[in-house]
Motif scaffolding. Sequence first.
Motif, PDB file in Angstrom:
ATOM      1  N   VAL A  80      -9.511 -45.373   0.092  1.00 57.82           N
ATOM      2  CA  VAL A  80      -8.744 -44.345  -0.605  1.00 57.82           C
ATOM      3  C   VAL A  80      -7.642 -45.031  -1.403  1.00 57.82           C
ATOM      4  N   PHE A  81      -7.711 -44.916  -2.728  1.00 55.76           N
ATOM      5  CA  PHE A  81      -6.610 -45.388  -3.575  1.00 55.76           C
ATOM      6  C   PHE A  81      -6.035 -44.209  -4.325  1.00 55.76           C
ATOM      7  N   SER A  82      -4.790 -44.334  -4.698  1.00 58.38           N
ATOM      8  CA  SER A  82      -4.106 -43.194  -5.302  1.00 58.38           C
ATOM      9  C   SER A  82      -3.181 -43.637  -6.426  1.00 58.38           C
ATOM     10  N   ASP A  83      -2.863 -42.702  -7.300  1.00 66.03           N
ATOM     11  CA  ASP A  83      -1.820 -42.888  -8.310  1.00 66.03           C
ATOM     12  C   ASP A  83      -1.996 -44.183  -9.088  1.00 66.03           C
ATOM     13  N   ALA A  84      -3.202 -44.378  -9.598  1.00 69.10           N
ATOM     14  CA  ALA A  84      -3.483 -45.578 -10.405  1.00 69.10           C
ATOM     15  C   ALA A  84      -2.794 -45.499 -11.768  1.00 69.10           C
ATOM     16  N   HIS A  85      -2.647 -44.307 -12.315  1.00 69.57           N
ATOM     17  CA  HIS A  85      -2.010 -44.117 -13.617  1.00 69.57           C
ATOM     18  C   HIS A  85      -2.513 -45.190 -14.604  1.00 69.57           C
ATOM     19  N   LYS A 106     -17.606 -53.070   1.763  1.00 68.71           N
ATOM     20  CA  LYS A 106     -18.857 -52.308   1.644  1.00 68.71           C
ATOM     21  C   LYS A 106     -18.645 -50.833   2.027  1.00 68.71           C
ATOM     22  N   PRO A 107     -17.761 -50.169   1.345  1.00 62.31           N
ATOM     23  CA  PRO A 107     -17.448 -48.784   1.714  1.00 62.31           C
ATOM     24  C   PRO A 107     -18.607 -47.836   1.447  1.00 62.31           C
ATOM     25  N   LYS A 108     -18.753 -46.854   2.322  1.00 63.72           N
ATOM     26  CA  LYS A 108     -19.735 -45.805   2.085  1.00 63.72           C
ATOM     27  C   LYS A 108     -19.203 -44.789   1.069  1.00 63.72           C
ATOM     28  N   MET A 109     -17.889 -44.814   0.886  1.00 64.34           N
ATOM     29  CA  MET A 109     -17.277 -43.857  -0.032  1.00 64.34           C
ATOM     30  C   MET A 109     -15.977 -44.435  -0.562  1.00 64.34           C
ATOM     31  N   ILE A 110     -15.719 -44.205  -1.838  1.00 67.77           N
ATOM     32  CA  ILE A 110     -14.423 -44.514  -2.438  1.00 67.77           C
ATOM     33  C   ILE A 110     -13.854 -43.215  -2.979  1.00 67.77           C
ATOM     34  N   ILE A 111     -12.614 -42.921  -2.609  1.00 68.04           N
ATOM     35  CA  ILE A 111     -11.941 -41.715  -3.085  1.00 68.04           C
ATOM     36  C   ILE A 111     -10.759 -42.125  -3.954  1.00 68.04           C
ATOM     37  N   ALA A 112     -10.810 -41.763  -5.224  1.00 64.30           N
ATOM     38  CA  ALA A 112      -9.669 -41.918  -6.118  1.00 64.30           C
ATOM     39  C   ALA A 112      -8.779 -40.703  -5.871  1.00 64.30           C
ATOM     40  N   ASN A 113      -7.712 -40.903  -5.117  1.00 62.15           N
ATOM     41  CA  ASN A 113      -6.961 -39.778  -4.567  1.00 62.15           C
ATOM     42  C   ASN A 113      -5.862 -39.258  -5.507  1.00 62.15           C
ATOM     43  N   GLY A 114      -6.281 -38.902  -6.711  1.00 64.45           N
ATOM     44  CA  GLY A 114      -5.375 -38.247  -7.640  1.00 64.45           C
ATOM     45  C   GLY A 114      -4.605 -39.162  -8.562  1.00 64.45           C
ATOM     46  N   ASP A 115      -4.312 -38.661  -9.740  1.00 62.22           N
ATOM     47  CA  ASP A 115      -3.497 -39.325 -10.766  1.00 62.22           C
ATOM     48  C   ASP A 115      -4.082 -40.648 -11.243  1.00 62.22           C
ATOM     49  N   ILE A 116      -5.376 -40.644 -11.511  1.00 60.59           N
ATOM     50  CA  ILE A 116      -5.955 -41.790 -12.204  1.00 60.59           C
ATOM     51  C   ILE A 116      -5.561 -41.742 -13.673  1.00 60.59           C
ATOM     52  N   LEU A 161     -18.878 -41.850  -4.835  1.00 62.44           N
ATOM     53  CA  LEU A 161     -17.654 -41.886  -5.629  1.00 62.44           C
ATOM     54  C   LEU A 161     -17.095 -40.473  -5.797  1.00 62.44           C
ATOM     55  N   ILE A 162     -15.841 -40.299  -5.361  1.00 59.02           N
ATOM     56  CA  ILE A 162     -15.202 -38.982  -5.403  1.00 59.02           C
ATOM     57  C   ILE A 162     -13.783 -39.149  -5.923  1.00 59.02           C
ATOM     58  N   ARG A 163     -13.292 -38.173  -6.628  1.00 53.12           N
ATOM     59  CA  ARG A 163     -11.880 -38.166  -7.006  1.00 53.12           C
ATOM     60  C   ARG A 163     -11.265 -36.820  -6.649  1.00 53.12           C
ATOM     61  N   THR A 164     -10.072 -36.856  -6.062  1.00 47.58           N
ATOM     62  CA  THR A 164      -9.317 -35.633  -5.867  1.00 47.58           C
ATOM     63  C   THR A 164      -8.452 -35.409  -7.102  1.00 47.58           C
ATOM     64  N   SER A 203      -9.715 -31.479  -2.618  1.00 45.71           N
ATOM     65  CA  SER A 203      -9.634 -32.221  -1.368  1.00 45.71           C
ATOM     66  C   SER A 203     -11.011 -32.665  -0.907  1.00 45.71           C
ATOM     67  N   VAL A 204     -10.995 -33.594   0.038  1.00 47.26           N
ATOM     68  CA  VAL A 204     -12.219 -34.082   0.686  1.00 47.26           C
ATOM     69  C   VAL A 204     -12.021 -33.944   2.184  1.00 47.26           C
ATOM     70  N   MET A 205     -12.952 -33.290   2.858  1.00 40.09           N
ATOM     71  CA  MET A 205     -12.891 -33.169   4.314  1.00 40.09           C
ATOM     72  C   MET A 205     -14.030 -33.977   4.911  1.00 40.09           C
ATOM     73  N   ILE A 206     -13.681 -34.943   5.739  1.00 44.96           N
ATOM     74  CA  ILE A 206     -14.663 -35.787   6.404  1.00 44.96           C
ATOM     75  C   ILE A 206     -14.889 -35.253   7.823  1.00 44.96           C
ATOM     76  N   ASN A 207     -16.149 -34.994   8.127  1.00 49.06           N
ATOM     77  CA  ASN A 207     -16.553 -34.535   9.467  1.00 49.06           C
ATOM     78  C   ASN A 207     -15.910 -33.210   9.871  1.00 49.06           C
TER      79      ASN A 207
END
Length: 322
Positions: A80-85, A106-116, A161-164, A203-207
Amino acid sequence: MISGYTDEQFIAMWMEHLSASKVAQEMGIDVRTVYEKRARIQESTGTVLPSNSATGKYKIVITPDKMRINVDMSDGAFIVFSDAHFWPDVESIAFRGLVKLIGDIKPKMIIANGDIFDGAMISRHPRIGYERKPTVKEELAAVQEALTEIENACKGHGTRLIRTIGNHDIRFDSKLSNDSPEYEGVSGMCLDDHLPFWKSAWSVMINEGTTHPVMVKHRWHNGIHATYNNALKGGISIFTGHLHALGMTRYSDYRGTRYGVDTGTLSDPWGPQFHYMEDNSRNWRSGFAVGTIHDSVLMPPEFCEVINDHEVWWRGKAIEVY
């Protein structure tokens, strides 16, 4: 229907005035009722009713399919990375670290957590002096270039690949929906149209539905106790961005331990995106978070943090990225 007015009449009146107080005066009702009516129409029909007020600007209704993405994961890592701007001709140490470490994690998922996307030129904040801000086209190209590099690093790993949606990201859609609503549905008028490999939602809800679900979203509580309040009041582990702090609070009770995680900022805290800070000190840290699910339970989250102008700290080692 309010006081004999149909939804269609309300919409027409709102679009004429773009003001709750003026609509309330013309309809002979209180302002609160107008706001409630506006919210109901936007939610039920998807119609955007923009506002000229400072609080109403850059608000947009997200359709139900964009509210939440549910992910089932019994084992594996996610980043999970965030606020890359992301900014034209600017590449942060944290970004280079992320791209370099994807092959190891080797992530199964990468979440760009807003403000790319920053949206400097379409912000409600005024220009400072004669500063040069990148155009929307230039910013969008920087976002696409950076995300493409992440996509390429993920090839062969089957990474989702997901982005919030962050408060800066929404500037792209809101500017167009407020100023040119007639172009709704035209390709290219939404940020999603330009980022086809990244599915977006609030949002992303895991499990979900298990005893240890994990929520990922751009923001919730603010302040120095944000991660504590998120974990306490959310009742589950939660990853958020927005505050650029990069850190974690553990909260334990009879149900076990849950984690409130701040995913920091992937950008350089002293980069050109933040000149509005007036050279003030800032309690920000550059890096990203990694979560690992084992037997459907979140293990203690980890952080990759920038430590100087060419290295990141990851799992007890300084990793050179430049």
